[in-house]
Design an enzyme around this catalytic site. Structure first.
Site, PDB file in Angstrom:
ATOM      1  N   CYS A  56      22.232 -35.833 -29.385  1.00 59.38           N
ATOM      2  CA  CYS A  56      23.028 -34.757 -28.776  1.00 59.38           C
ATOM      3  C   CYS A  56      24.119 -34.256 -29.704  1.00 59.38           C
ATOM      4  O   CYS A  56      24.577 -33.114 -29.560  1.00 59.38           O
ATOM      5  CB  CYS A  56      23.625 -35.231 -27.454  1.00 59.38           C
ATOM      6  SG  CYS A  56      24.826 -36.574 -27.616  1.00 59.38           S
ATOM      7  N   GLU A 112      19.286 -25.624 -28.291  1.00 61.15           N
ATOM      8  CA  GLU A 112      19.209 -26.967 -28.856  1.00 61.15           C
ATOM      9  C   GLU A 112      17.741 -27.301 -29.121  1.00 61.15           C
ATOM     10  O   GLU A 112      16.990 -27.581 -28.187  1.00 61.15           O
ATOM     11  CB  GLU A 112      19.839 -27.971 -27.897  1.00 61.15           C
ATOM     12  CG  GLU A 112      21.334 -27.766 -27.714  1.00 61.15           C
ATOM     13  CD  GLU A 112      21.966 -28.840 -26.849  1.00 61.15           C
ATOM     14  OE1 GLU A 112      22.614 -29.749 -27.398  1.00 61.15           O
ATOM     15  OE2 GLU A 112      21.810 -28.766 -25.623  1.00 61.15           O
TER      16      GLU A 112
END
Length: 228
Positions: A16, A117
Protein backbone atom coordinates in the site's frame (compact mmCIF):
# COMPACT_ATOMS: atom_id res chain seq x y z
CA UNK A 1 17.62 7.75 -6.78
CA UNK A 2 18.10 4.27 -5.37
CA UNK A 3 15.62 5.16 -2.63
CA UNK A 4 13.02 5.85 -5.30
CA UNK A 5 13.89 2.59 -7.07
CA UNK A 6 13.39 0.61 -3.87
CA UNK A 7 10.19 2.45 -3.00
CA UNK A 8 8.75 1.77 -6.43
CA UNK A 9 9.86 -1.79 -7.14
CA UNK A 10 10.23 -3.24 -3.64
CA UNK A 11 7.68 -6.04 -3.10
CA UNK A 12 7.07 -5.77 -6.88
CA UNK A 13 5.02 -2.66 -6.15
CA UNK A 14 2.46 -4.76 -4.25
CA UNK A 15 2.28 -2.83 -1.01
CA UNK A 16 0.00 0.00 0.00
CA UNK A 17 2.93 2.34 0.51
CA UNK A 18 4.55 1.66 -2.86
CA UNK A 19 5.61 4.74 -4.84
CA UNK A 20 3.76 4.44 -8.17
CA UNK A 21 3.82 8.07 -9.37
CA UNK A 22 6.77 10.48 -9.41
CA UNK A 23 6.47 14.19 -10.14
CA UNK A 24 9.75 15.44 -11.60
CA UNK A 25 10.72 19.03 -12.30
CA UNK A 26 10.97 19.53 -16.04
CA UNK A 27 14.47 21.03 -15.86
CA UNK A 28 15.94 17.71 -14.65
CA UNK A 29 13.38 15.28 -16.07
CA UNK A 30 15.44 13.96 -18.99
CA UNK A 31 18.44 13.27 -16.79
CA UNK A 32 16.21 11.74 -14.10
CA UNK A 33 14.44 9.39 -16.51
CA UNK A 34 17.70 8.22 -18.09
CA UNK A 35 19.26 7.36 -14.72
CA UNK A 36 16.04 5.86 -13.41
CA UNK A 37 15.84 3.55 -16.42
CA UNK A 38 19.49 2.52 -16.04
CA UNK A 39 19.05 1.54 -12.39
CA UNK A 40 15.72 -0.18 -13.02
CA UNK A 41 17.28 -2.33 -15.74
CA UNK A 42 19.95 -3.47 -13.28
CA UNK A 43 17.38 -5.09 -10.98
CA UNK A 44 17.61 -8.87 -10.85
CA UNK A 45 14.29 -10.66 -11.24
CA UNK A 46 13.70 -13.90 -9.36
CA UNK A 47 11.89 -15.60 -6.47
CA UNK A 48 12.47 -14.13 -3.03
CA UNK A 49 14.05 -17.37 -1.80
CA UNK A 50 16.82 -17.15 -4.41
CA UNK A 51 19.78 -15.15 -3.18
CA UNK A 52 20.30 -11.92 -5.06
CA UNK A 53 16.72 -11.53 -6.27
CA UNK A 54 15.57 -7.91 -6.16
CA UNK A 55 12.23 -8.03 -7.94
CA UNK A 56 9.92 -10.98 -7.36
CA UNK A 57 6.74 -12.12 -9.08
CA UNK A 58 3.32 -10.57 -8.61
CA UNK A 59 0.72 -12.41 -6.59
CA UNK A 60 -1.28 -14.18 -9.31
CA UNK A 61 -1.88 -14.66 -13.02
CA UNK A 62 -4.89 -12.39 -12.73
CA UNK A 63 -2.86 -9.58 -11.20
CA UNK A 64 -0.15 -9.99 -13.84
CA UNK A 65 -2.79 -9.61 -16.54
CA UNK A 66 -4.26 -6.55 -14.78
CA UNK A 67 -0.85 -4.85 -14.56
CA UNK A 68 -0.06 -5.51 -18.21
CA UNK A 69 -3.45 -4.13 -19.27
CA UNK A 70 -2.73 -1.00 -17.21
CA UNK A 71 0.62 -0.56 -18.96
CA UNK A 72 -1.06 -0.76 -22.36
CA UNK A 73 -3.75 1.65 -21.23
CA UNK A 74 -1.05 4.11 -20.22
CA UNK A 75 0.47 3.88 -23.71
CA UNK A 76 -2.96 4.26 -25.32
CA UNK A 77 -3.55 7.41 -23.27
CA UNK A 78 -0.39 9.00 -24.62
CA UNK A 79 2.35 8.13 -22.13
CA UNK A 80 5.84 7.36 -23.43
CA UNK A 81 6.88 3.78 -22.68
CA UNK A 82 10.50 4.17 -21.54
CA UNK A 83 10.90 0.65 -20.15
CA UNK A 84 8.49 -2.23 -20.82
CA UNK A 85 8.32 -5.02 -18.25
CA UNK A 86 5.76 -7.13 -20.07
CA UNK A 87 6.70 -10.53 -21.37
CA UNK A 88 9.81 -11.00 -19.25
CA UNK A 89 11.02 -14.54 -18.64
CA UNK A 90 13.15 -15.59 -15.68
CA UNK A 91 15.37 -18.60 -16.47
CA UNK A 92 14.15 -21.60 -14.53
CA UNK A 93 10.87 -19.87 -13.67
CA UNK A 94 9.40 -19.31 -17.11
CA UNK A 95 5.85 -19.85 -15.84
CA UNK A 96 6.21 -17.42 -12.97
CA UNK A 97 4.02 -14.34 -12.73
CA UNK A 98 6.85 -11.89 -13.38
CA UNK A 99 6.46 -8.32 -14.58
CA UNK A 100 9.68 -6.41 -15.11
CA UNK A 101 10.25 -2.82 -14.01
CA UNK A 102 8.18 -0.53 -16.19
CA UNK A 103 8.52 3.22 -16.71
CA UNK A 104 5.89 5.45 -18.29
CA UNK A 105 6.99 9.03 -18.95
CA UNK A 106 4.95 12.12 -19.83
CA UNK A 107 1.94 10.79 -17.91
CA UNK A 108 -0.83 13.35 -18.00
CA UNK A 109 -3.02 14.33 -15.03
CA UNK A 110 -6.28 12.42 -15.19
CA UNK A 111 -4.85 9.42 -17.02
CA UNK A 112 -5.50 5.97 -15.58
CA UNK A 113 -1.92 5.01 -14.74
CA UNK A 114 -1.31 8.33 -13.03
CA UNK A 115 -4.41 8.23 -10.83
CA UNK A 116 -5.14 4.59 -9.95
CA UNK A 117 -3.33 2.09 -7.73
CA UNK A 118 -1.93 -0.48 -10.14
CA UNK A 119 -0.15 -2.55 -7.46
CA UNK A 120 2.70 -3.61 -9.68
CA UNK A 121 6.26 -2.60 -10.66
CA UNK A 122 5.08 0.32 -12.79
CA UNK A 123 6.34 3.89 -12.42
CA UNK A 124 4.36 6.79 -13.86
CA UNK A 125 6.34 10.00 -14.30
CA UNK A 126 4.56 13.33 -14.37
CA UNK A 127 6.68 16.26 -15.48
CA UNK A 128 6.00 19.54 -13.67
CA UNK A 129 7.38 23.04 -14.00
CA UNK A 130 7.96 23.64 -10.30
CA UNK A 131 7.19 22.67 -6.71
CA UNK A 132 3.77 24.31 -6.67
CA UNK A 133 2.54 22.47 -9.74
CA UNK A 134 3.85 19.17 -8.43
CA UNK A 135 2.15 19.64 -5.07
CA UNK A 136 -1.13 20.64 -6.73
CA UNK A 137 -1.08 17.55 -8.96
CA UNK A 138 -0.42 15.29 -6.00
CA UNK A 139 -3.15 16.84 -3.87
CA UNK A 140 -5.67 16.55 -6.70
CA UNK A 141 -5.63 12.75 -6.38
CA UNK A 142 -8.47 11.16 -4.41
CA UNK A 143 -6.01 8.90 -2.59
CA UNK A 144 -3.78 10.23 0.16
CA UNK A 145 -2.18 7.30 1.92
CA UNK A 146 1.33 8.66 1.70
CA UNK A 147 3.49 11.18 -0.11
CA UNK A 148 7.17 12.00 -0.12
CA UNK A 149 9.60 14.57 -1.43
CA UNK A 150 13.27 14.23 -2.31
CA UNK A 151 14.95 17.58 -1.87
CA UNK A 152 17.95 19.40 -0.43
CA UNK A 153 15.79 22.43 0.36
CA UNK A 154 14.66 22.80 3.94
CA UNK A 155 12.01 25.33 2.92
CA UNK A 156 10.46 23.01 0.36
CA UNK A 157 10.59 20.13 2.82
CA UNK A 158 8.68 22.13 5.45
CA UNK A 159 6.17 23.45 2.92
CA UNK A 160 5.59 19.94 1.60
CA UNK A 161 5.07 18.42 5.04
CA UNK A 162 2.61 21.17 5.94
CA UNK A 163 0.61 21.28 2.73
CA UNK A 164 0.57 17.75 1.32
CA UNK A 165 -2.69 15.82 1.69
CA UNK A 166 -0.78 12.58 2.30
CA UNK A 167 -1.17 11.17 5.79
CA UNK A 168 2.21 9.41 5.83
CA UNK A 169 4.81 11.99 4.81
CA UNK A 170 8.40 11.25 3.86
CA UNK A 171 11.22 13.76 3.53
CA UNK A 172 13.88 11.95 1.48
CA UNK A 173 12.18 8.74 2.64
CA UNK A 174 10.34 6.79 -0.05
CA UNK A 175 8.30 4.51 2.23
CA UNK A 176 7.34 6.80 5.14
CA UNK A 177 6.05 4.22 7.63
CA UNK A 178 7.05 5.21 11.18
CA UNK A 179 7.32 3.18 14.37
CA UNK A 180 4.07 1.76 15.70
CA UNK A 181 3.83 4.39 18.44
CA UNK A 182 2.76 6.76 15.66
CA UNK A 183 -0.51 6.39 13.72
CA UNK A 184 -0.74 4.91 10.26
CA UNK A 185 -2.49 7.96 8.90
CA UNK A 186 -4.01 7.53 5.46
CA UNK A 187 -6.38 10.27 4.35
CA UNK A 188 -9.12 10.78 1.73
CA UNK A 189 -10.11 7.52 0.02
CA UNK A 190 -7.05 5.82 1.49
CA UNK A 191 -8.88 5.78 4.82
CA UNK A 192 -12.08 4.13 6.00
CA UNK A 193 -13.54 4.57 9.46
CA UNK A 194 -13.04 7.17 12.16
CA UNK A 195 -9.77 6.05 13.74
CA UNK A 196 -6.37 5.19 12.28
CA UNK A 197 -4.44 2.11 13.27
CA UNK A 198 -1.51 2.22 15.69
CA UNK A 199 -0.52 5.16 17.87
CA UNK A 200 -3.11 6.85 20.09
CA UNK A 201 -5.86 5.97 17.62
CA UNK A 202 -4.97 2.30 17.90
CA UNK A 203 -5.13 2.45 21.69
CA UNK A 204 -8.45 4.31 21.54
CA UNK A 205 -9.94 1.60 19.31
CA UNK A 206 -9.30 -1.04 21.96
CA UNK A 207 -10.28 1.18 24.87
CA UNK A 208 -13.69 0.93 26.55
CA UNK A 209 -14.54 4.28 28.05
CA UNK A 210 -16.90 5.04 30.95
CA UNK A 211 -18.58 8.27 31.95
CA UNK A 212 -19.11 8.54 35.72
CA UNK A 213 -21.43 11.18 37.17
CA UNK A 214 -21.45 11.45 40.96
CA UNK A 215 -22.65 13.69 43.76
CA UNK A 216 -22.06 13.45 47.49
CA UNK A 217 -24.64 14.36 50.17
CA UNK A 218 -24.27 15.42 53.77
CA UNK A 219 -26.56 13.75 56.31
CA UNK A 220 -28.68 16.89 56.33
CA UNK A 221 -28.97 16.95 52.54
CA UNK A 222 -29.98 13.28 52.52
CA UNK A 223 -33.13 14.15 54.48
CA UNK A 224 -34.30 16.52 51.78
CA UNK A 225 -36.08 15.68 48.54
CA UNK A 226 -33.69 14.91 45.72
CA UNK A 227 -34.31 16.19 42.22
CA UNK A 228 -33.07 14.28 39.20
Amino acid sequence: MRGIINSTYGCAGQRCMALPVVCVQESIADEFVALFKKLAMELKLGPAYVAGSQLGPVISAGQKESIEKAIQRGVDEGATLVLDGRGVKVPGYEDGYFVGPTILDHVKPGSYVGEEEIFGPVTSIKRVKDFEEGLAIMNANRFANGSCIYTTSGRHAREFAKRTDGGMVGINVGIPVPFSIFPFSGHKQSFFGDLHTLGKDGVAFFTETKSVTSVWFSEEDAKKAVST
